[in-house]
Design a protein around this motif. Structure first.
Motif, PDB file in Angstrom:
ATOM      1  N   LEU A  62       3.582   0.779  -3.913  1.00 27.67           N
ATOM      2  CA  LEU A  62       3.576   0.100  -3.000  1.00 27.67           C
ATOM      3  C   LEU A  62       2.564  -1.109  -2.998  1.00 27.67           C
ATOM      4  O   LEU A  62       2.769  -2.246  -2.870  1.00 27.67           O
ATOM      5  CB  LEU A  62       3.540   0.905  -1.756  1.00 27.67           C
ATOM      6  CG  LEU A  62       4.714   1.739  -1.148  1.00 27.67           C
ATOM      7  CD1 LEU A  62       4.318   2.840  -0.319  1.00 27.67           C
ATOM      8  CD2 LEU A  62       5.953   0.931  -1.237  1.00 27.67           C
ATOM      9  N   ASP A 112       3.094  -5.051  -3.376  1.00 26.66           N
ATOM     10  CA  ASP A 112       2.795  -5.983  -2.142  1.00 26.66           C
ATOM     11  C   ASP A 112       1.600  -6.974  -2.384  1.00 26.66           C
ATOM     12  O   ASP A 112       1.528  -8.035  -2.010  1.00 26.66           O
ATOM     13  CB  ASP A 112       2.531  -5.004  -0.850  1.00 26.66           C
ATOM     14  CG  ASP A 112       3.700  -4.514  -0.442  1.00 26.66           C
ATOM     15  OD1 ASP A 112       4.817  -4.847  -0.814  1.00 26.66           O
ATOM     16  OD2 ASP A 112       3.481  -3.529   0.509  1.00 26.66           O
ATOM     17  N   TYR A 124       2.243   3.091   6.678  1.00 27.35           N
ATOM     18  CA  TYR A 124       1.503   2.196   5.396  1.00 27.35           C
ATOM     19  C   TYR A 124       0.580   0.968   5.762  1.00 27.35           C
ATOM     20  O   TYR A 124      -0.510   1.125   4.927  1.00 27.35           O
ATOM     21  CB  TYR A 124       2.937   1.639   4.526  1.00 27.35           C
ATOM     22  CG  TYR A 124       2.528   0.532   3.459  1.00 27.35           C
ATOM     23  CD1 TYR A 124       1.849   1.102   2.318  1.00 27.35           C
ATOM     24  CD2 TYR A 124       2.885  -0.725   3.527  1.00 27.35           C
ATOM     25  CE1 TYR A 124       1.479   0.268   1.291  1.00 27.35           C
ATOM     26  CE2 TYR A 124       2.243  -1.360   2.688  1.00 27.35           C
ATOM     27  CZ  TYR A 124       1.858  -0.946   1.318  1.00 27.35           C
ATOM     28  OH  TYR A 124       1.492  -2.075   0.354  1.00 27.35           O
TER      29      TYR A 124
END
Length: 375
Positions: free
Chosen positions: A196, A200, A364
Motif C-alpha cells: 500500500l 501510494d 490506513y
C-alpha cells in the motif's frame, strides 16, 4: 506505476479563524490529494464581488496521482469536511474555505464540472500574486506566457497585502525517510502495508522471497530436521536481496520500503534452532548484519496471537495451517527482546490487532499519520 502530475490550487477563507481554516485545508489536501511541494505566503484582500470580511488567500503546488475529475471530487469533500455549505445560488458569499483548481500540468480542460486553466485567474490579483510567488516561470497553457508576465498584465486594481504569515507545509514520507522496513509476526499484514505504501508514495519495494524457499513447507512438517537449512537459506537470500536492492538507486522512485529487516533472521533462528546450531548461525549472521544498511524507520506491526491465527487461516497457505499459538508467542517474545535491546534503530510500534488497513481507509490513514509524525 502511478502517474504523478502537478496541480496548482487557490485557497481562500474569510470566516472564523482564517489562518486555522487554511492550515486545516492544507493538511487535508496533503492527506487526500497529494504531496504539497510549495505554499505561498498568506495574502489579505477585500472580498471580491460582494461586501464581507477580508479574505486570507494562498496558492499551493501539489503533486497528485488523481485525475482531474477525482481531484475536483476530493476538493469538494475537503471543503465540506471543513464546514462549507454549497448552495445553488450563483452570487458570491462569505465562506469558511474555498478551493479552486487553477492549473493541472499543461492541460487545457473544458468540461461541465471543470475548466482549467481557471477562466478567471488572470483577472484576480488575489490569485495571481500568490501563484507568482511559488510558480513565477510556469507557462500558462493558453496565454503561452509565464505566470510572472501574466501578473504584470493583470488589470485588477484591488489592494492586496502580504501578511507574511506562513502555513506549516506537511512533510511527505520521502522527505523524511530513504528506507523504511516493516516487520511483524506471521500474518501481521507487513506485506500488505508495504504494498500500500509503495503504491501510494511511489516507493521502490523489496518483498521477502519466502515462496521460493524449498525448505519452508518441509520445515512446517518436520521442524527439527529442516530448521537449520531453512534459516541458513533465508539468511543468505535476505542478505543477497537487501545488498543488491539497497545498493541500486532508482531515479523514478521516492524511497525504499521493505516487508522485512534482516534481523528477522536472528529472531526466527532463536526460536527454531538448537543451541549448537544457533551458535554457528550467529557467527554467520553477525558478519552479514554489519554489512547491511540500517533503515531510517523500523515499523513493527503488533497483532495478538488469536488474530494472527485467524489471518493465517484466511490466507490459506497449506503449509502454514498447523502453526501453533505457542510458536507465534515465541516469535512475539523474540521481537520484543530485539526492539528493547536494539537502541540504534528508529522504531515505531503499531498495534494493528483491531485494524483492517487493507479494507478500511481510515485505519490506513491513521497508520500513515503515525509514520509521518515520527521524529
Amino acid at each position: 506505476m502511478q502517474i504523478v502530475r502537478t496541480t496548482y490550487l487557490s485557497l481562500g477563507s474569510n470566516l472564523g479563524n482564517k489562518f486555522k481554516n487554511l492550515q486545516q485545508a492544507v493538511d487535508i489536501i496533503a492527506l487526500e490529494i497529494g504531496t504539497i511541494a510549495k505554499i505561498s505566503s498568506i495574502y489579505k484582500t477585500a472580498a471580491w464581488g460582494f461586501e464581507s470580511d477580508d479574505f486570507y488567500n494562498i496558492c499551493v503546488q501539489v503533486s497528485t496521482s488523481l485525475n482531474p475529475e477525482n481531484l475536483l471530487d476530493a476538493i469538494r469533500k475537503t471543503e465540506i469536511s471543513l464546514g462549507r455549505k454549497r448552495t445553488s445560488e450563483k452570487k458570491y458569499k462569505a465562506r469558511i474555505i474555498d478551493i479552486d483548481v487553477l492549473l493541472f500540468d499543461n492541460e487545457i480542460i473544458f468540461s461541465k464540472e471543470l475548466i482549467v486553466p481557471h477562466k478567471e485567474m488572470l483577472n484576480r490579483k488575489f490569485v495571481m500574486v500568490p501563484l507568482a510567488e511559488i510558480a513565477p516561470n510556469f507557462m500558462h497553457p493558453i496565454e503561452k506566457q509565464r505566470i510572472q508576465v501574466c501578473l504584470a498584465n493583470c488589470t485588477d486594481d484591488n489592494k492586496i497585502e502580504n501578511t507574511y504569515l506562513k502555513l506549516k507545509r506537511p512533510i511527505c514520507l520521502s522527505e523524511k525517510f530513504n528506507y523504511i522496513a516493516i516487520e511483524g509476526n506471521i500474518g501481521a499484514g507487513k506485506t500488505t502495508l508495504t504494498n500500500l505504501i509503495a503504491e501510494d508514495f511511489n516507493a521502490k519495494i523489496i518483498l521477502e522471497r519466502f515462496a521460493d524457499n524449498p525448505f519452508l513447507p518441509k520445515f512446517y512438517e518436520d521442524n527439527e530436521r529442516y530448521a537449520f537449512p531453512l534459516e541458513m537459506s533465508f539468511l543468505a537470500d535476505r542478505y543477497q536481496q537487501l545488498s543488491d536492492d539497497l545498493a541500486q538507486f532508482d531515479l523514478f522512485k521516492n524511497f525504499i520500503v521493505s516487508d522485512y529487516y534482516i534481523f528477522k533472521s536472528l529472531i526466527f533462528a532463536q526460536v527454531t534452532l538448537q543451541k549448537d546450531e544457533y551458535f554457528l548461525y550467529r557467527k554467520m549472521f553477525d558478519i552479514m548484519y554489519n554489512e547491511i544498511s540500517k533503515p531510517d524507520l523500523y515499523i513493527y506491526l503488533y497483532q495478538e496471537t488469536p488474530r494472527l491465527l485467524e489471518n493465517i487461516k484466511n490466507r490459506g497457505r497449506d503449509y502454514e495451517q498447523n502453526i501453533s499459538p505457542e510458536y507465534l508467542d515465541k516469535i512475539h517474545k523474540g521481537y520484543a527482546t530485539f526492539i528493547k535491546t536494539e537502541k540504534n534503530l528508529n522504531t515505531l510500534i503499531v498495534d494493528v490487532t483491531n485494524k483492517d488497513f487493507l479494507h478500511n481507509i481510515e485505519d490506513y490513514k491513521e497508520i500513515i499519520e503515525l509514520i509521518k509524525n515520527v521524529e
